[in-house]
Design a protein around this motif. Sequence first.
Motif, PDB file in Angstrom:
ATOM      1  N   PRO A  12       0.831  -1.210   0.000  1.00 38.39           N
ATOM      2  CA  PRO A  12       0.000   0.000   0.000  1.00 38.39           C
ATOM      3  C   PRO A  12       0.868   1.263   0.000  1.00 38.39           C
ATOM      4  N   LYS A  48      -2.033   5.644  -7.216  1.00 41.96           N
ATOM      5  CA  LYS A  48      -3.205   5.056  -6.554  1.00 41.96           C
ATOM      6  C   LYS A  48      -2.990   4.867  -5.050  1.00 41.96           C
ATOM      7  N   ALA A  50      -3.485   4.539  -1.037  1.00 43.91           N
ATOM      8  CA  ALA A  50      -4.538   4.023  -0.164  1.00 43.91           C
ATOM      9  C   ALA A  50      -5.117   5.130   0.695  1.00 43.91           C
ATOM     10  N   VAL A  82     -10.251   8.555  -2.150  1.00 48.61           N
ATOM     11  CA  VAL A  82      -9.089   8.343  -1.287  1.00 48.61           C
ATOM     12  C   VAL A  82      -9.337   9.043   0.046  1.00 48.61           C
ATOM     13  N   TYR A 223      -2.250  -0.145   7.452  1.00 53.20           N
ATOM     14  CA  TYR A 223      -1.966  -0.675   6.120  1.00 53.20           C
ATOM     15  C   TYR A 223      -0.824  -1.697   6.093  1.00 53.20           C
TER      16      TYR A 223
END
Length: 265
Positions: A12, A48, A50, A82, A223
Amino acid sequence: MTLRLPFVKNPPLVSVVRLNGAIGRPGRASLTDEALAPVLEKAFRRGKPAAVALEINSPGGSPVQSSLIGARIRRLSDETNVPVIAFVEDVAASGGYWLASAADEILADESSIIGSIGVIAAGFGAHVFLARQGVERRVHTAGKSKSMLDPFRPENPEDVARLNTLLNGLHANFIAQVKDRRGSKLDTKADLFTGEVWLARQAAELGLIDGIAHLKPEMQTRYGDKVKFRRYGLRRPFWTRFGAALAQDALAGIEERAEFARFGL
C-alpha cells in the motif's frame, strides 16, 4: 520511480502532504491554494494511494485561502475515493484547524495545540503620535467608507461596527465549516467557538479531533508494516533565495514567527 510488475501485488502507498506555516502570507513558501493545487493533485492521483496523510503545523492565516485549500482537499478526496487523515504537529489553530477539518480524521500528538475557532483583526493607531510631531494627516476619498480604519486618524465607531459585521460573518463561516465536517462528534454542551485553544487530549474529548497518534506507526497499523510513503510539499526554486525574493521571504518569516508565538511556539 516505482516498478510495477504484473501479477505482483505492490505494498500500500500513502501520500504525505506537508502543510507547514502561515496560510496566505507573502513569501514563496506560504500555503496558498494556487501553490498547493499541483501538489495536492499529485498526492491524490499519482500511484493510486490508499490514503493521503496531511502533516499540519499551522497557526492559521487567510480565511479565504484556508477555505479554498480545504475545499480542494475535499473535492480530490471525493473524486479519487481516497480517504484523508490529518496529523497535527505543534499546532492546528484558526486556519490551520480549518485545514485539519477538511480531513476525514484528525489525529495529533499529546502536546499539540488545537482550536482557535475565531477571527481576529489587529492594527495600530498613530494619530496621537503624529499630532505630537506636528504632522497633519490629509485624506480625500470618494465614498465615506473608503478610508475605514485609517491608523493615522482617530478610531471611528461606525468603522468599528462595519469591521465587526465582517468579523462576525467570517466567524459564522468558520463555525459552519467545523460543524459540517465534525458533525455529531462535537461536544454540543461546550462552547467551542470562542477562539480558545486546547491540548490534544482535551480537544479529543470535545470532538475537535479523533485521537492521539503519530503518522508512521498509525499508517503501519492500518496498512501493514510494508506500507510505502511518498512525500509531497512546496519547494522553493533556487533563484528565489536571492535579491528581492529573499527579503520578502525574510519579512514573511518574521510575520510567521509572530503567528506561532501567539501559541507559545
